[in-house]
Enzyme design. Structure first.
Site, PDB file in Angstrom:
ATOM      1  N   GLU A 245      -6.449  -8.045   0.216  1.00  0.00           N
ATOM      2  CA  GLU A 245      -7.080  -7.640   1.473  1.00  0.00           C
ATOM      3  C   GLU A 245      -8.527  -7.282   1.185  1.00  0.00           C
ATOM      4  OE1 GLU A 245      -5.254  -4.601   3.833  1.00  0.00           O
ATOM      5  OE2 GLU A 245      -3.213  -5.374   3.549  1.00  0.00           O
TER       6      GLU A 245
ATOM      7  N   GLU B  64       0.764  -1.244   0.000  1.00  0.00           N
ATOM      8  CA  GLU B  64       0.000   0.000   0.000  1.00  0.00           C
ATOM      9  C   GLU B  64       0.798   1.300   0.000  1.00  0.00           C
ATOM     10  OE1 GLU B  64      -2.935  -0.200   3.169  1.00  0.00           O
ATOM     11  OE2 GLU B  64      -4.141  -1.649   2.049  1.00  0.00           O
TER      12      GLU B  64
END
Ligand SMILES: *[C@@H]1O[C@H](CO)[C@@H](O)[C@H](O)[C@H]1NC(C)=O
Length: 419
Positions: free
Chosen positions: A311, A207
Site C-alpha cells: 500500500e 495491518e
C-alpha cells in the site's frame, strides 16, 4: 513422493529440504520480476472515504464502518445497498483496464465476515461470489490476485477498514478471535488451492496494530507461524504448496522482522510494508519536495524474504473526505482535532478537474519517485487504490485518465528524480 525423497536423501546423502525447494514454483516469479499492481479497496470491505455516498445515503451519522452499516439500518435496505455496490464498484471491465495499464497484480481485501459471522455480529454476507468472480476475471485478463484478509474478528487494528472502528481493538487479546481467523485462513486456502497460478500469494492479515505493544506483536508473530503452515503446508504433510505467504510488518521497522520465517524450514515468504506520508501532523506539513525526497530515501533493506510495498499513494495530504473516519476532519486544513492548519484542501483532493497543472506534475513526480524507490529496494508495489468516488489524488484510475500515472508503469518521465 515422500518415500522417494527419504530414499533419495539416504542414497545421495542430501537433506530433504533441497528436493522440496526445487519443487517450489510460485505462480509469479517473485524476486525476479517486479510486482506492479493496485488494491481493489472499498469493494468487498467498505471504507467510508472510498465510497462516501454509501454512508451519506444512510442519513445516519452513527454509521461509520461496515459493522454499523449492518447495525443501524433496516437489514433489507443495507443488503440492497451492498448488493448494488458489489455489483457495480468493480466489474470485469476494471480487470481489463488494470491489465491494459501494464499491471500484473491486484490485492483484494476481504473481511472475515464474508466467511463466518458470529452471534451478535451485525455484518451482512454475500461477498464470496464476488471474490470468486474476481479471481475468474483476473485469470482471464492475466492478473495475479493477492487475497488479503483485511478484517479479523474483534478487529486487528480498530480502523474502519477492518470492519469495526474501535478505540481498543480486540483481535489479539481473545483466543477465540484468533482461532476463528485460523479457520478462515484454512477456508481461503482450500478455496484457491487449485488456482495458484491466479492466486499465487495470500496475505493472512492486514495491518495488525503492532504499535499497541508487545501483546499484539506476540499474537501476530504466532499467527504468522500458524498461517504459514496453513498456506505453505495445507495438507500438513511434507508436500508444500506453491502459494506464497505475505505477512505484514505490523508497523514495525523492517529490522524488527530480520530472521523471522527464514532458514531451512521456511521459504515462499514475502513481507508487506505500507508507506504513507499523510497520517501525522509532521507529514502533512512537509513541502512537495520533502515528500519526493522522503520517497527517494525510503530504505527497504534488512530482510531476506521478498519485500512488497503493498500500500502507498501519491497523495500528499489527508484531505480526502472521511479519510480519517466518517465525521473526522483533516490535519491538513486543521479540521481534525489536535492538528494545526497547513493550508486549504481546495484543489488537493476531490475531482482532478480542480487540480492545477503544477499539482498534477507533483503527483506524477511523487508517483515516479515512489515507484523507482520501491522497485529498487523491494520486489514491487501495489498502489492504494484503483478507484475512489471523490479522492482522485488516491485513484490509480484517475491518475491514468489525467496523466499523472503513465499508461505503462515503466514509462517514466522523471527517471532521474531520485538522482
Ligand atoms: C472473544 O471473542 C468472541 C468472539 O470471537 C466472543 O464471543 C467472546 O465473548 C470474547 N471473549 C471475551 C472474554 O471477550
Amino acid at each position: 513422493m515422500p518415500s522417494f525423497r527419504a530414499f533419495a536423501s539416504v542414497l545421495l546423502g542430501l537433506s530433504v529440504a533441497p528436493l522440496v525447494l526445487s519443487a517450489f514454483v510460485p505462480g509469479f516469479p517473485y524476486g525476479s520480476e517486479k510486482v506492479r499492481g493496485v488494491n481493489l479497496g472499498g469493494w468487498l470491505v467498505l471504507e467510508p472515504w472510498i465510497t462516501p455516498s454509501l454512508f451519506d445515503n444512510t442519513g445516519d451519522t452513527r454509521i461509520v464502518d461496515e459493522w454499523t452499516f449492518g447495525q443501524y439500518q433496516d437489514r433489507n435496505v443495507a443488503e440492497a445497498a451492498l448488493q448494488s455496490h458489489w455489483n457495480t464498484w468493480i466489474t470485469e471491465a476494471d480487470f481489463a483496464d488494470i491489465a491494459a495499464a501494464g499491471l500484473n497484480h491486484v490485492r483484494l481485501p476481504i473481511g472475515y465476515w464474508a466467511f463466518e459471522v458470529g452471534p451478535g455480529e451485525p455484518y451482512i454476507q454475500g461477498q464470496l461470489p464476488y471474490l470468486q468472480k474476481a479471481v475468474t476475471w483476473a485469470g482471464k485478463h492475466g492478473l495475479k490476485v493477492i487475497i488479503d484478509l483485511h478484517g479479523a474478528p474483534g478487529s486487528q487494528n480498530g480502523f474502519d477498514n477492518s470492519g469495526e472502528r474501535l478505540q481498543s481493538p480486540g483481535w489479539h487479546s481473545n483466543a477465540t478471535n484468533v482461532h476463528r481467523t485460523d479457520a478462515i485462513m484454512q477456508t481461503i486456502v482450500s478455496m484457491f488451492a487449485s488456482q495458484t497460478n491466479v492466486v499465487p500469494i495470500i496475505a493472512p492479515l492486514n495491518e495488525p496494530a503492532g504499535y499497541d505493544g508487545q501483546a499484539v506483536l506476540t499474537t501476530t508473530a504466532q499467527y504468522w507461524l500458524d498461517s504459514y503452515q496453513t498456506i505453505r503446508n495445507p495438507g500438513g504433510t511434507s508436500e508444500p504448496s506453491n502459494t506464497v505467504q505475505l505477512i505484514h510488518d505490523a508497523f514495525q521497522p523492517l529490522s524488527y522482522w530480520t530472521g523471522f520465517e527464514t532458514g531451512p524450514n521456511f521459504y515462499g515468504v514475502a513481507m508487506d510494508t505500507h508507506i504513507y506520508q499523510v497520517f501525522s501532523n509532521a507529514e502533512v506539513a512537509m513541502s512537495p519536495q520533502d515528500h519526493i525526497n522522503a520517497a527517494c530515501s525510503t530504505s527497504l533493506t534488512g530482510l531476506n524474504v521478498w519485500l512488497i510495498v503493498g500500500e502507498w499513494s501519491p497523495a500528499r495530504t489527508d484531505c480526502a473526505t472521511y479519510l480519517n473516519g466518517r465525521g473526522v476532519g483533516a490535519r491538513y486544513d486543521g479540521s481534525r482535532p489536535g492538528s494545526s492548519r497547513v493550508g486549504s484542501c481546495q484543489g488537493l483532493t476531490g475531482s482532478a478537474k480542480t487540480f492545477s497543472s503544477s499539482y498534477k506534475t507533483f503527483l506524477r513526480q511523487f508517483w515516479e519517485a515512489q515507484v523507482i524507490s520501491y522497485e529498487k529496494g523491494g520486489d514491487g508495489w501495489l498502489q492504494w487504490t484503483w478507484k475512489a468516488e471523490s479522492a482522485d489524488d488516491w485513484s490509480y484510475q484517475a491518475g491514468l485518465a489525467n496523466g499523472w500515472i503513465p499508461q505503462d508503469p515503466t514509462d517514466l518521465k522523471y527517471p532521474n528524480i531520485c538522482g
